[in-house]
Design a protein around this motif. Structure first.
Motif, PDB file in Angstrom:
ATOM      1  N   ILE A   1       0.852  -1.197   0.000  1.00 62.41           N
ATOM      2  CA  ILE A   1       0.000   0.000   0.000  1.00 62.41           C
ATOM      3  C   ILE A   1       0.885   1.243   0.000  1.00 62.41           C
ATOM      4  O   ILE A   1       0.660   2.185  -0.767  1.00 62.41           O
ATOM      5  N   TYR A   2       1.890   1.260   0.861  1.00 59.03           N
ATOM      6  CA  TYR A   2       2.767   2.429   0.930  1.00 59.03           C
ATOM      7  C   TYR A   2       3.441   2.670  -0.416  1.00 59.03           C
ATOM      8  O   TYR A   2       3.447   3.794  -0.933  1.00 59.03           O
ATOM      9  N   ASP A   3       3.993   1.616  -1.002  1.00 56.17           N
ATOM     10  CA  ASP A   3       4.666   1.742  -2.294  1.00 56.17           C
ATOM     11  C   ASP A   3       3.713   2.260  -3.364  1.00 56.17           C
ATOM     12  O   ASP A   3       4.081   3.101  -4.190  1.00 56.17           O
ATOM     13  N   LEU A   4       2.484   1.784  -3.357  1.00 61.16           N
ATOM     14  CA  LEU A   4       1.481   2.211  -4.327  1.00 61.16           C
ATOM     15  C   LEU A   4       1.126   3.683  -4.134  1.00 61.16           C
ATOM     16  O   LEU A   4       1.037   4.455  -5.108  1.00 61.16           O
ATOM     17  N   LEU A   5       0.944   4.100  -2.888  1.00 58.04           N
ATOM     18  CA  LEU A   5       0.638   5.519  -2.613  1.00 58.04           C
ATOM     19  C   LEU A   5       1.775   6.418  -3.093  1.00 58.04           C
ATOM     20  O   LEU A   5       1.544   7.421  -3.777  1.00 58.04           O
ATOM     21  N   ARG A   6       2.998   6.050  -2.745  1.00 60.61           N
ATOM     22  CA  ARG A   6       4.158   6.872  -3.135  1.00 60.61           C
ATOM     23  C   ARG A   6       4.341   6.881  -4.650  1.00 60.61           C
ATOM     24  O   ARG A   6       4.645   7.918  -5.234  1.00 60.61           O
ATOM     25  N   ALA A   7       4.139   5.734  -5.317  1.00 58.97           N
ATOM     26  CA  ALA A   7       4.275   5.666  -6.776  1.00 58.97           C
ATOM     27  C   ALA A   7       3.243   6.540  -7.479  1.00 58.97           C
ATOM     28  O   ALA A   7       3.458   6.951  -8.627  1.00 58.97           O
ATOM     29  N   ASN A   8       2.162   6.843  -6.786  1.00 53.72           N
ATOM     30  CA  ASN A   8       1.103   7.678  -7.356  1.00 53.72           C
ATOM     31  C   ASN A   8       1.123   9.091  -6.796  1.00 53.72           C
ATOM     32  O   ASN A   8       0.117   9.800  -6.824  1.00 53.72           O
ATOM     33  N   GLY A   9       2.250   9.506  -6.279  1.00 52.62           N
ATOM     34  CA  GLY A   9       2.450  10.904  -5.918  1.00 52.62           C
ATOM     35  C   GLY A   9       1.923  11.342  -4.569  1.00 52.62           C
ATOM     36  O   GLY A   9       1.889  12.541  -4.287  1.00 52.62           O
ATOM     37  N   VAL A  10       1.508  10.421  -3.716  1.00 48.65           N
ATOM     38  CA  VAL A  10       1.060  10.801  -2.377  1.00 48.65           C
ATOM     39  C   VAL A  10       2.301  11.109  -1.543  1.00 48.65           C
ATOM     40  O   VAL A  10       3.182  10.264  -1.396  1.00 48.65           O
ATOM     41  N   THR A  11       2.361  12.330  -1.041  1.00 51.63           N
ATOM     42  CA  THR A  11       3.523  12.769  -0.256  1.00 51.63           C
ATOM     43  C   THR A  11       3.160  13.139   1.175  1.00 51.63           C
ATOM     44  O   THR A  11       4.044  13.318   1.997  1.00 51.63           O
ATOM     45  N   GLN A  12       1.865  13.275   1.465  1.00 48.40           N
ATOM     46  CA  GLN A  12       1.444  13.658   2.811  1.00 48.40           C
ATOM     47  C   GLN A  12       0.606  12.547   3.424  1.00 48.40           C
ATOM     48  O   GLN A  12      -0.362  12.082   2.818  1.00 48.40           O
ATOM     49  N   PHE A  13       0.985  12.159   4.639  1.00 50.57           N
ATOM     50  CA  PHE A  13       0.311  11.090   5.373  1.00 50.57           C
ATOM     51  C   PHE A  13      -0.201  11.689   6.681  1.00 50.57           C
ATOM     52  O   PHE A  13       0.586  12.042   7.549  1.00 50.57           O
ATOM     53  N   CYS A  14      -1.516  11.839   6.799  1.00 52.70           N
ATOM     54  CA  CYS A  14      -2.143  12.398   7.994  1.00 52.70           C
ATOM     55  C   CYS A  14      -2.719  11.238   8.790  1.00 52.70           C
ATOM     56  O   CYS A  14      -3.398  10.382   8.223  1.00 52.70           O
ATOM     57  N   TYR A  15      -2.485  11.228  10.106  1.00 49.40           N
ATOM     58  CA  TYR A  15      -2.919  10.073  10.877  1.00 49.40           C
ATOM     59  C   TYR A  15      -3.083  10.388  12.358  1.00 49.40           C
ATOM     60  O   TYR A  15      -2.453  11.280  12.894  1.00 49.40           O
ATOM     61  N   VAL A  16      -3.969   9.631  12.977  1.00 48.20           N
ATOM     62  CA  VAL A  16      -4.005   9.485  14.427  1.00 48.20           C
ATOM     63  C   VAL A  16      -3.370   8.112  14.658  1.00 48.20           C
ATOM     64  O   VAL A  16      -3.720   7.153  13.978  1.00 48.20           O
TER      65      VAL A  16
ATOM     66  N   SER B   1       6.212   6.221   6.369  1.00 52.23           N
ATOM     67  CA  SER B   1       6.135   7.645   6.022  1.00 52.23           C
ATOM     68  C   SER B   1       7.059   8.472   6.902  1.00 52.23           C
ATOM     69  O   SER B   1       7.667   9.437   6.435  1.00 52.23           O
ATOM     70  N   LEU B   2       7.191   8.093   8.162  1.00 51.07           N
ATOM     71  CA  LEU B   2       8.109   8.804   9.056  1.00 51.07           C
ATOM     72  C   LEU B   2       9.566   8.614   8.622  1.00 51.07           C
ATOM     73  O   LEU B   2      10.384   9.531   8.777  1.00 51.07           O
ATOM     74  N   ALA B   3       9.892   7.466   8.079  1.00 52.95           N
ATOM     75  CA  ALA B   3      11.263   7.172   7.668  1.00 52.95           C
ATOM     76  C   ALA B   3      11.597   7.702   6.272  1.00 52.95           C
ATOM     77  O   ALA B   3      12.764   7.776   5.908  1.00 52.95           O
ATOM     78  N   ASP B   4      10.603   8.088   5.513  1.00 54.34           N
ATOM     79  CA  ASP B   4      10.787   8.525   4.126  1.00 54.34           C
ATOM     80  C   ASP B   4      11.083  10.029   4.088  1.00 54.34           C
ATOM     81  O   ASP B   4      10.220  10.843   4.417  1.00 54.34           O
ATOM     82  N   PRO B   5      12.281  10.427   3.670  1.00 52.47           N
ATOM     83  CA  PRO B   5      12.617  11.854   3.655  1.00 52.47           C
ATOM     84  C   PRO B   5      11.807  12.665   2.640  1.00 52.47           C
ATOM     85  O   PRO B   5      11.752  13.896   2.746  1.00 52.47           O
ATOM     86  N   ASP B   6      11.165  11.994   1.692  1.00 47.89           N
ATOM     87  CA  ASP B   6      10.368  12.693   0.686  1.00 47.89           C
ATOM     88  C   ASP B   6       8.875  12.709   1.011  1.00 47.89           C
ATOM     89  O   ASP B   6       8.075  13.164   0.198  1.00 47.89           O
ATOM     90  N   ALA B   7       8.506  12.195   2.170  1.00 46.62           N
ATOM     91  CA  ALA B   7       7.105  12.196   2.617  1.00 46.62           C
ATOM     92  C   ALA B   7       6.974  13.093   3.838  1.00 46.62           C
ATOM     93  O   ALA B   7       7.934  13.294   4.578  1.00 46.62           O
ATOM     94  N   HIS B   8       5.800  13.611   4.011  1.00 48.95           N
ATOM     95  CA  HIS B   8       5.488  14.435   5.180  1.00 48.95           C
ATOM     96  C   HIS B   8       4.451  13.696   6.010  1.00 48.95           C
ATOM     97  O   HIS B   8       3.345  13.448   5.536  1.00 48.95           O
ATOM     98  N   SER B   9       4.813  13.347   7.232  1.00 50.38           N
ATOM     99  CA  SER B   9       3.909  12.648   8.143  1.00 50.38           C
ATOM    100  C   SER B   9       3.377  13.655   9.142  1.00 50.38           C
ATOM    101  O   SER B   9       4.156  14.359   9.778  1.00 50.38           O
ATOM    102  N   VAL B  10       2.065  13.698   9.271  1.00 48.11           N
ATOM    103  CA  VAL B  10       1.450  14.680  10.151  1.00 48.11           C
ATOM    104  C   VAL B  10       0.562  13.961  11.165  1.00 48.11           C
ATOM    105  O   VAL B  10      -0.524  13.493  10.813  1.00 48.11           O
ATOM    106  N   PRO B  11       1.027  13.858  12.410  1.00 50.61           N
ATOM    107  CA  PRO B  11       0.152  13.272  13.435  1.00 50.61           C
ATOM    108  C   PRO B  11      -0.955  14.266  13.774  1.00 50.61           C
ATOM    109  O   PRO B  11      -0.717  15.476  13.875  1.00 50.61           O
ATOM    110  N   LEU B  12      -2.146  13.754  13.919  1.00 53.73           N
ATOM    111  CA  LEU B  12      -3.326  14.583  14.188  1.00 53.73           C
ATOM    112  C   LEU B  12      -3.771  14.407  15.631  1.00 53.73           C
ATOM    113  O   LEU B  12      -3.563  13.350  16.214  1.00 53.73           O
ATOM    114  N   THR B  13      -4.424  15.416  16.177  1.00 48.89           N
ATOM    115  CA  THR B  13      -5.017  15.254  17.498  1.00 48.89           C
ATOM    116  C   THR B  13      -6.408  14.654  17.385  1.00 48.89           C
ATOM    117  O   THR B  13      -6.895  14.045  18.333  1.00 48.89           O
TER     118      THR B  13
END
Length: 179
Positions: A19-34, A46-58
């Protein structure tokens, strides 16, 4: 374009990594999550990927706004949440129709197949009708061999057609938590 072939998904491979590989291959760069155990692989990668932005949500509804902001800025985002978080998003989901931005969310399900926590059933059973009532297209992935094709279809529907799409990663797929 999304790879909907499911290649490499033989049921024994790492469907979460796919799933991660598929998202990244299709240009998803932001991962928002609780934080959620059902999305642990996606969050960790996503946290380990320097080209992705991981955003923890409240809270999960912040993720709907994050997805809208990503679209306005020309980026692609995915909202990762557990089924209980869908209830937190109902009002924010109304924005997707009026503002007409694509929404891709992956929902790790609770309150269904093999659930042992009675508190999870109410929202778990309401997820699909609630999302549909808010105009979100709902797709389900029950088995590892169908994950890549299902997520690939959702990516196409969201980012090429501008639709609001949720992929429910069922408890049959992710497994029920033991208590």
């Amino acid at each position: 374009m999304a790879n909907a072939s499911g290649s490499g998904m033989d049921g024994k491979t790492n469907w979460q990594g796919a799933i991660y590989d598929l998202l990244r291959a299709n240009g998803v760069t932001q991962f928002c999550y609780v934080p959620d155990a059902g999305h642990k692989v996606l969050i960790d990668r996503s946290l380990a990927d320097p080209d992705a932005h991981s955003v923890p949500l409240t809270t999960e509804e912040e993720g709907v706004a994050m997805v809208a902001g990503a679209d306005l800025g020309g980026a692609r985002a995915v909202l990762l949440m557990q089924s209980s978080g869908v209830g937190n998003c109902i009002n924010m989901l109304s924005l997707t129709q009026g503002a007409r931005f694509p929404l891709l969310t992956l929902v790790s399900m609770r309150g269904e197949y093999g659930e042992g926590n009675p508190w999870q059933f109410a929202m778990g059973q309401a997820v699909e009708p609630v999302l549909r009532a808010m105009g979100v297209i709902v797709l389900r992935a029950e088995y590892p061999h169908e994950v890549a094709a299902t997520v690939g279809a959702a990516i196409t529907m969201a980012f090429q057609s501008g639709q609001q799409v949720a992929v429910l990663l069922t408890q049959r797929l992710i497994g029920a938590k033991k208590f």
